[in-house]
Design a protein around this motif. Structure first.
Motif, short mmCIF file in Angstrom:
data_model
loop_
_atom_site.label_atom_id
_atom_site.label_comp_id
_atom_site.label_asym_id
_atom_site.label_seq_id
_atom_site.Cartn_x
_atom_site.Cartn_y
_atom_site.Cartn_z
N THR A 1 49.25 44.43 46.22
CA THR A 1 50.59 44.69 47.33
C THR A 1 50.52 43.77 48.89
OG1 THR A 1 49.35 46.03 48.32
CG2 THR A 1 50.73 47.11 46.60
N GLU A 2 49.95 43.40 49.16
CA GLU A 2 49.42 42.06 50.14
C GLU A 2 49.07 41.31 49.96
OE1 GLU A 2 48.26 44.11 53.91
OE2 GLU A 2 49.26 46.05 53.13
N ILE A 3 49.27 39.85 50.09
CA ILE A 3 47.96 38.53 49.79
C ILE A 3 48.89 37.44 51.34
CG2 ILE A 3 49.56 37.57 48.68
CD1 ILE A 3 47.25 36.81 46.96
N GLU A 4 46.97 37.36 51.93
CA GLU A 4 47.32 35.60 52.40
C GLU A 4 46.42 34.85 52.16
OE1 GLU A 4 47.23 37.82 56.30
OE2 GLU A 4 48.58 39.28 56.66
N GLY A 5 46.67 33.52 52.84
CA GLY A 5 45.58 33.00 51.64
C GLY A 5 45.49 32.31 50.78
N PRO A 6 44.47 31.65 50.07
CA PRO A 6 45.37 31.38 48.69
C PRO A 6 44.72 32.22 47.36
CG PRO A 6 42.87 31.13 49.38
CD PRO A 6 42.88 31.68 50.59
N PRO A 7 45.65 32.19 46.39
CA PRO A 7 46.10 33.15 45.23
C PRO A 7 45.00 33.35 44.95
CG PRO A 7 46.78 30.64 44.58
CD PRO A 7 45.83 30.37 45.79
N LEU A 8 45.15 34.56 43.96
CA LEU A 8 44.24 35.16 42.87
C LEU A 8 44.31 35.10 41.78
CD1 LEU A 8 44.46 39.34 44.67
CD2 LEU A 8 42.75 37.54 44.30
N VAL A 9 43.47 34.41 40.87
CA VAL A 9 43.50 33.91 39.96
C VAL A 9 43.57 35.35 38.52
CG1 VAL A 9 42.37 32.41 38.11
CG2 VAL A 9 43.25 31.91 40.72
N VAL A 10 43.97 35.74 38.24
CA VAL A 10 43.85 36.72 37.04
C VAL A 10 43.46 35.86 35.22
CG1 VAL A 10 45.01 39.06 36.03
CG2 VAL A 10 45.32 38.15 38.43
N THR A 11 43.10 37.33 34.87
CA THR A 11 42.58 35.98 33.53
C THR A 11 42.07 36.71 32.82
OG1 THR A 11 40.34 35.41 33.84
CG2 THR A 11 41.55 33.69 34.43
N GLN A 12 42.17 37.02 31.15
CA GLN A 12 42.21 37.91 30.51
C GLN A 12 41.90 36.43 29.01
OE1 GLN A 12 45.60 40.49 28.98
NE2 GLN A 12 43.50 42.15 28.47
N ARG A 13 40.46 37.33 28.75
CA ARG A 13 39.98 36.84 27.49
C ARG A 13 39.11 37.86 26.88
NH1 ARG A 13 36.48 31.02 27.93
NH2 ARG A 13 36.63 30.60 25.28
N THR B 1 39.82 39.57 34.25
CA THR B 1 39.18 38.59 35.74
C THR B 1 40.20 39.02 37.13
OG1 THR B 1 37.81 38.13 34.92
CG2 THR B 1 37.30 37.18 36.79
N VAL B 2 40.17 39.59 38.29
CA VAL B 2 40.99 39.14 38.87
C VAL B 2 39.50 38.73 40.50
CG1 VAL B 2 42.73 40.65 40.91
CG2 VAL B 2 42.16 41.48 38.32
N ALA B 3 39.88 37.71 40.71
CA ALA B 3 39.58 37.29 42.02
C ALA B 3 40.33 35.52 42.24
CB ALA B 3 38.30 36.30 41.25
N TYR B 4 39.19 35.37 43.53
CA TYR B 4 39.62 33.99 43.48
C TYR B 4 38.45 32.97 42.56
CZ TYR B 4 41.48 35.87 47.96
OH TYR B 4 42.89 36.90 48.88
N GLU B 5 38.90 31.90 43.09
CA GLU B 5 38.80 30.33 41.99
C GLU B 5 37.42 30.55 42.15
OE1 GLU B 5 40.20 27.28 39.01
OE2 GLU B 5 41.28 27.50 41.46
N ASP B 6 36.97 30.36 43.79
CA ASP B 6 35.82 30.20 44.86
C ASP B 6 34.94 30.88 45.19
OD1 ASP B 6 37.32 31.26 46.43
OD2 ASP B 6 36.96 29.29 47.88
N LEU B 7 35.28 32.12 44.60
CA LEU B 7 34.17 32.75 45.51
C LEU B 7 33.65 33.34 43.54
CD1 LEU B 7 32.83 35.23 47.11
CD2 LEU B 7 34.68 36.48 46.54
N PRO B 8 32.31 32.49 42.85
CA PRO B 8 31.82 33.42 41.99
C PRO B 8 30.85 35.13 41.89
CG PRO B 8 30.65 31.92 43.07
CD PRO B 8 31.61 31.98 43.60
N TRP B 9 30.72 35.48 41.12
CA TRP B 9 29.71 36.32 40.76
C TRP B 9 28.55 36.38 41.32
CZ3 TRP B 9 30.24 42.02 40.74
CH2 TRP B 9 28.79 42.68 40.88
N LYS B 10 27.99 35.14 40.56
CA LYS B 10 27.06 34.65 41.18
C LYS B 10 26.87 33.86 41.68
CE LYS B 10 23.14 31.95 38.31
NZ LYS B 10 22.61 31.03 37.24
N GLY B 11 25.63 34.40 42.47
CA GLY B 11 24.92 33.44 43.94
C GLY B 11 26.57 34.44 45.14
N PHE B 12 26.94 35.37 44.92
CA PHE B 12 27.57 36.06 45.50
C PHE B 12 27.32 36.16 46.64
CE2 PHE B 12 30.22 40.51 46.95
CZ PHE B 12 30.66 39.54 46.95
#
Length: 330
Positions: free
Chosen positions: A45-57, A62-73
């Motif tokens: 409903t709201e988004i500012e800054g870089p886009p969110l990357v949505v992937t399905q595999r 996965t709904v996330a910022y490309e530069d925000l990894p789960w490992k080392g969060f």
């Protein structure tokens, strides 16, 4: 693999089955609700800054910022990365395994049967009606949980933990300086509880009658006890509460260095958190005679202050709310 870039408010519906959900955002809000539907829905409903990357595999959404990894969060503290925000709502099958990571964002997860894991740096999390195992790790974010029937694991540096109507078989929590308030109401089964801290206060409310072996101790804090069958020892320095309640099938261990410890009793025939536990000045230890230990100044020992009288807000009844009209069916 299917992939989408979401740079503006948008709705997506996923036709393929989803068995695992991974969300990672900085600032804003994440709402995840379990449903009886087989498909998953996403609404931004709201988004500012870089886009969110949505992937399905392979069943993983996965709904996330490309530069925000789960490992080392927890090491992701680049100030440039904070100039972003998103409000994301997801409805997924209730059996979905969910991982939510937030940096400065609020998270609410409800209605799931599958395992749930939440990581937060400064964002607070609200967990409601989860029956699977729950793990919550934060740096300074607080966690509020209501009506959890699965096992709970909590770890934080300075974040607080509040559990209302806890019905799981196991609660293990650690916080260095955060307070821990745990209200237990297990459904006729033993519960194993282990709470530890350094300077945070600990308050535990047990059902009446309770059924557990109890061992609670503090090196320099105060203690308060509402059970006649438990023994309080130590008048100066270290203090302990020990003994068994009922048949002692469950276990309760609480340890803190300088924080206070309070063992409270849930009123009989009252399974609601509608009355805040009383402080020693109001007679918290009156049910057990001299079981309330005085502090060094001769006054009655305190219990954790500001024990909430009301539970966390209920989860939304449905999935993502109506928003932008453009909707993609995938």
């Amino acid at each position: 693999m299917s992939e989408w870039s979401v740079a503006e408010p948008e709705k997506l519906t996923f036709g393929e089955p989803v068995r695992e959900l991974k969300v990672r955002i900085a600032n804003g809000t994440v709402n995840v609700v379990g449903t009886e539907e087989s498909s998953a829905r996403l609404e931004v409903t709201e988004i500012e800054g870089p886009p969110l990357v949505v992937t399905q595999r392979d069943g993983v959404l996965t709904v996330a910022y490309e530069d925000l990894p789960w490992k080392g969060f927890f090491t992701w503290l680049d100030r440039k990365g904070w100039r972003r925000s998103a409000v994301v709502s997801l409805a997924v099958p209730s059996s979905t395994r969910v991982e939510v990571g937030v940096v400065g964002a609020a998270a609410m997860v409800s209605g799931l049967d599958g395992p749930t894991e939440v990581k937060g740096v400064t964002g607070d999390a609200t967990l409601v009606g989860l029956s699977g195992t729950v793990r919550a790790d934060t740096v300074s974010g607080n966690v509020e949980a209501q009506a959890l029937s699965g096992d709970l694991r909590f770890h934080s540096v300075s974040g607080d933990l509040t559990v209302v109507e806890g019905a799981g078989s196991s609660v293990k929590a650690e916080s260095v300086s955060g307070s821990m308030i745990v209200d237990l109401n297990p459904a006729d089964r033993p519960t194993d509880v282990s709470l530890s801290g350094v300077s945070g206060e600990i308050a535990i409310r047990l059902p009446h009658p309770a059924d557990a072996r109890v061992e609670a101790n503090t090196a320099s804090g105060t203690v308060s006890n509402a059970f006649e069958d438990l023994r309080v020892s130590g008048q100066w320095g270290a203090k302990r509460i020990t003994g068994s309640l009922g048949t002692g099938r469950g276990s309760l261990k609480a340890t803190t260095v300088s924080g206070s410890i309070a063992l409270l009793r849930r009123p009989a025939q009252d399974d609601r958190w509608d009355t805040a536990p009383t402080t020693p000045a109001d007679g918290a230890g009156s049910d057990s005679g001299d079981n309330s230990v005085s502090g060094p100044d001769g006054g009655a020992s305190g219990i954790p202050a500001d024990v909430p009288a009301d539970p966390p807000a209920e989860a939304p009844a449905g999935g993502p709310t109506d928003g932008p009209t453009d909707k993609k069916v995938l």
